[in-house]
Structure formats: structure tokens, C-alpha cells
Write a protein that holds these residues in place. Structure first.
Motif, short mmCIF file in Angstrom:
data_model
loop_
_atom_site.label_atom_id
_atom_site.label_comp_id
_atom_site.label_asym_id
_atom_site.label_seq_id
_atom_site.Cartn_x
_atom_site.Cartn_y
_atom_site.Cartn_z
N PRO A 74 0.80 -1.23 -0.12
CA PRO A 74 0.07 -0.20 -0.04
C PRO A 74 0.77 1.25 -0.23
N LEU A 75 0.29 2.23 -0.70
CA LEU A 75 1.35 3.48 -0.78
C LEU A 75 -0.04 4.65 -0.41
N THR A 76 0.20 5.62 0.38
CA THR A 76 -0.73 6.70 0.73
C THR A 76 -0.05 7.96 0.10
N VAL A 77 -0.74 8.71 -0.42
CA VAL A 77 -0.53 10.18 -0.63
C VAL A 77 -1.31 10.88 -0.16
N SER A 78 -0.81 12.13 0.61
CA SER A 78 -1.62 13.23 1.28
C SER A 78 -1.17 14.50 0.61
N ILE A 79 -2.23 15.24 0.48
CA ILE A 79 -2.09 16.58 -0.25
C ILE A 79 -2.62 17.86 0.86
N THR A 80 -1.59 18.62 1.21
CA THR A 80 -1.97 19.80 1.97
C THR A 80 -1.86 21.18 1.20
N ARG A 81 -2.38 22.03 1.67
CA ARG A 81 -2.04 23.51 1.20
C ARG A 81 -2.10 24.31 2.45
N GLN A 82 -0.95 25.18 2.56
CA GLN A 82 -0.51 26.21 3.60
C GLN A 82 -0.76 25.47 4.87
N GLY A 83 -0.40 24.10 4.90
CA GLY A 83 -0.54 23.33 6.25
C GLY A 83 -1.72 22.83 6.55
N LYS A 84 -2.86 23.11 5.58
CA LYS A 84 -4.15 22.68 6.00
C LYS A 84 -4.39 21.39 4.90
N PRO A 85 -5.06 20.37 5.40
CA PRO A 85 -5.59 19.26 4.41
C PRO A 85 -6.54 19.78 3.28
N VAL A 86 -6.18 19.30 2.31
CA VAL A 86 -7.03 19.70 0.98
C VAL A 86 -8.12 18.66 0.78
N THR A 87 -9.32 19.20 0.77
CA THR A 87 -10.46 18.24 0.69
C THR A 87 -11.44 18.78 -0.34
N ASP A 88 -10.80 19.25 -1.36
CA ASP A 88 -11.47 19.76 -2.39
C ASP A 88 -11.19 19.22 -3.75
N LEU A 89 -10.44 17.78 -3.77
CA LEU A 89 -9.99 17.33 -4.97
C LEU A 89 -11.03 17.23 -5.99
N GLN A 90 -10.96 17.37 -7.18
CA GLN A 90 -12.04 16.89 -8.35
C GLN A 90 -11.63 15.74 -8.96
N PRO A 91 -12.66 15.01 -9.27
CA PRO A 91 -12.39 13.80 -10.08
C PRO A 91 -11.67 14.09 -11.23
N TYR A 92 -10.48 13.18 -11.40
CA TYR A 92 -9.68 13.36 -12.86
C TYR A 92 -9.49 12.02 -13.27
N LEU A 93 -10.08 11.69 -14.48
CA LEU A 93 -9.97 10.33 -14.86
C LEU A 93 -10.57 9.36 -14.13
N ASP A 94 -11.80 9.66 -13.56
CA ASP A 94 -12.77 8.90 -12.71
C ASP A 94 -12.18 8.46 -11.45
#
Length: 332
Positions: A243-263
Motif C-alpha cells: 500500500p502507498l498513501t499520498v496526502s495533499i495539503t495547502r498552507q499546512g491545511k488538509p486539501v479536501t476539494d480534489l476534483q475527479p480526474y479520469l474517474d
């Protein structure tokens, strides 16, 4: 070597749900359009939009037939493959480093592409009967995924070409830097002997000019792209599912507005240092209706060889596609 896998029931279900993705063990920092991705990192090229003509809901990949003169042609009976004597069968179906597998072949007349200007790569996929394949199954919403990767892994483009009625695919590429580039076509036949199997075939092209090899960035667990911080968690072992986990943050805050890309919420592809071997890393985070995705995305990683892999992660926010790149070390 070429790369092919048999789709398991889980993979087939994922494909039907549009959640199967490609993962590259390098996250190339760059922004782009939905159909392309490049990098804002030095020495990285930006991707181009897929061809605006003849676009269908099933994204095609560029396929070309090859002539002795090296010119592009859609005619049958052209030169095959950039690797002499490319083998078929399970012994040669790893890593996508051959132009043929199981009777399927990537053919193209393009051996050179211009430097510092947009280029076009055309190709075909021919089947065991020698005829162009025109029936492809969608994988992550596209019938063909096409990648251009520079030999030192400092240039990356992921585009979705379009297919003509005769089975010729055309991929529009952004300007490439001088050097050697490998062109990968990732697809799944929707009929014939290869139905239900995923294939990755490749050929090389040369971009004339003063080529300078850049050192691969040192292995790291995080990278920055367009104001976002991308962190990779996991310690994959060569030849083993992990398993591999990728986490995305912006200015130290979790990003929760990722939009679908290629389903799915992110597309990940990996390339091995030295030989440019290709690896799929499949997403396991399903799209949640109209809710945004993030900050954590799970992937199923199977990297066949130890060493350094360059990982390219693509994700979308506010209608913009971002591409992050990071180097990951895989132990044997």
C-alpha cells in the motif's frame, strides 16, 4: 521488455467503476490541462492537450505505422518496433520496455521529434493477425493513455490521443527538450486474444539538439507543486504488492476539494531510473459523489525492480490539473 497484465475481477470492477489509475513513482511538479501534464521543475516539459480533432468519449492513444524512410504513415507493412527482435509472451511482458507482446505491436514511423516546439506522434497498435486494432476497452475513462518520458526522467507528459477510423492514433505533445525520449502506449484490447488484459508497449524517439543529462533528484517523501505539498507514505519492496498513501495539503491545511480526474482523485505513474521501466500504481480511493476528495489517497503499488523510481502524481483542483514529481527508493 513489454508489459501486460491480466485483469482480475477486482481490476475489472474498478475499471467499470472508472477507478483504475496509473501510478508513477515520481511526482513531477507542474500544472496543466485535464488531458496533459508537465512540470514546473527545471528541465521538465509541460504536457499538451490531446488532439482537439476527432475526440471521442473513449480516449485514444497515438498509433503509427513505421516506414523504412522513418516517415510517418498509416499504411500496413511498415517497420515494427524500436527494439530489434522484441519478444512476445510472459518472459518479455514486464515494464513496458518492448514494442511487442503476445502478438500485439506498437508501430510508428516517427523516429525524431522537433525540439522547442510542439510535436505530433502518430502510431498504431496491430494485433496477432497483423491488422490494426480499433476496439479498446476504457481504462480510467480513456481507451488509450500515452506517456512521453525523457531518458533521465526529467521530462514527462501524459496525454490522451485520438484514433482515426483506420486505427491510427495521434498524440499532440508540447515541446520536448533535446535528448532521447521513450513513448509509452497503455491500452486494453476489447476483442481478440488480448481481451481483458492490460498492455504497455513503447518505442524511443530522438529530439535533436544539445542534450544535457540531469541528475535524478534525491529520494524524498514530499514535494511542492503550485502551492500544494504532496507527501508519500509507504515503504514498497520490489516485486511485492504494497500500500502507498499520498496526502495533499495547502498552507499546512488538509486539501479536501480534489476534483475527479479520469474517474478518480489522482493518477499516479512510475518510471525506473536507468531503463525507464514503467509501473502502474492503481488508486483505491473511490470518487464520493459530489463531495471533494482528499487529503489522503490510497494506492496499490507493485514495483518490480529495486532502486530509484520517479513518481508522477496528477490531481485536479478548481479545474486545473497539477503534476507533482518525487523520487522514491524501492528496496530489494
Amino acid at each position: 521488455m513489454s508489459f501486460t497484465t491480466t485483469r482480475s475481477p477486482l481490476r475489472l470492477a474498478a475499471a467499470a467503476a472508472g477507478t483504475t489509475a496509473v501510478l508513477a513513482l515520481t511526482l513531477a511538479a507542474c500544472g496543466g490541462s485535464e488531458d496533459s501534464a508537465g512540470s514546473s521543475m527545471p528541465g521538465m516539459d509541460h504536457g499538451s492537450h490531446a488532439s482537439h480533432s476527432s475526440r471521442s468519449s473513449r480516449s485514444p492513444s497515438s498509433s503509427h505505422a513505421t516506414g523504412e524512410s522513418g516517415g510517418e504513415s498509416g499504411m500496413p507493412g511498415m517497420d515494427h518496433g524500436s527494439m530489434p527482435g522484441a519478444a512476445h509472451g510472459d518472459a518479455a511482458v514486464r515494464d513496458g520496455l518492448a514494442d511487442a507482446a503476445d502478438g500485439y505491436r506498437l508501430t510508428s514511423g516517427t523516429r525524431k521529434l522537433p525540439a522547442s516546439e510542439a510535436g505530433r506522434y502518430a502510431f498504431r497498435i496491430t494485433g496477432p493477425d497483423g491488422k490494426p486494432v480499433t476496439a479498446f476497452a476504457p481504462d480510467q475513462a480513456k481507451r488509450m493513455h500515452f506517456y512521453a518520458i525523457r531518458s533521465d526522467l526529467t521530462g514527462f507528459q501524459h496525454v490522451h490521443p485520438v484514433m482515426a477510423a483506420d486505427g491510427t492514433w495521434t498524440a499532440d505533445l508540447a515541446a520536448l527538450t533535446p535528448g532521447s525520449w521513450r513513448m509509452f502506449a497503455s491500452f486494453a484490447p476489447d476483442s481478440g486474444a488480448g481481451k481483458g488484459r492490460d498492455y504497455v508497449l513503447s518505442r524511443t524517439v530522438t529530439v535533436p539538439g544539445d542534450a544535457h543529462k540531469a541528475p535524478l533528484p534525491t529520494p524524498a517523501t514530499r514535494t511542492e507543486v503550485d502551492g500544494y505539498t504532496v507527501t508519500v507514505k509507504g515503504e514498497p519492496m520490489a516485486g511485492m504488492a504494497h500500500p502507498l498513501t499520498v496526502s495533499i495539503t495547502r498552507q499546512g491545511k488538509p486539501v479536501t476539494d480534489l476534483q475527479p480526474y479520469l474517474d478518480t482523485y489522482a493518477h499516479l505513474t512510475a518510471f525506473h531510473e536507468g531503463d525507464q521501466a514503467f509501473a502502474h500504481l492503481h488508486p483505491e480511493t473511490a470518487v464520493r459523489g459530489t463531495r471533494g476528495g482528499g487529503p489522503d489517497l490510497s494506492f496499490h503499488a507493485e514495483l518490480p525492480e529495486p532502486g530509484k523510481w520517479r513518481l508522477f502524481l496528477q490531481f485536479r483542483t478548481d479545474g486545473k490539473l497539477h503534476t507533482a514529481a518525487v523520487t522514491l527508493r524501492v528496496n530489494g
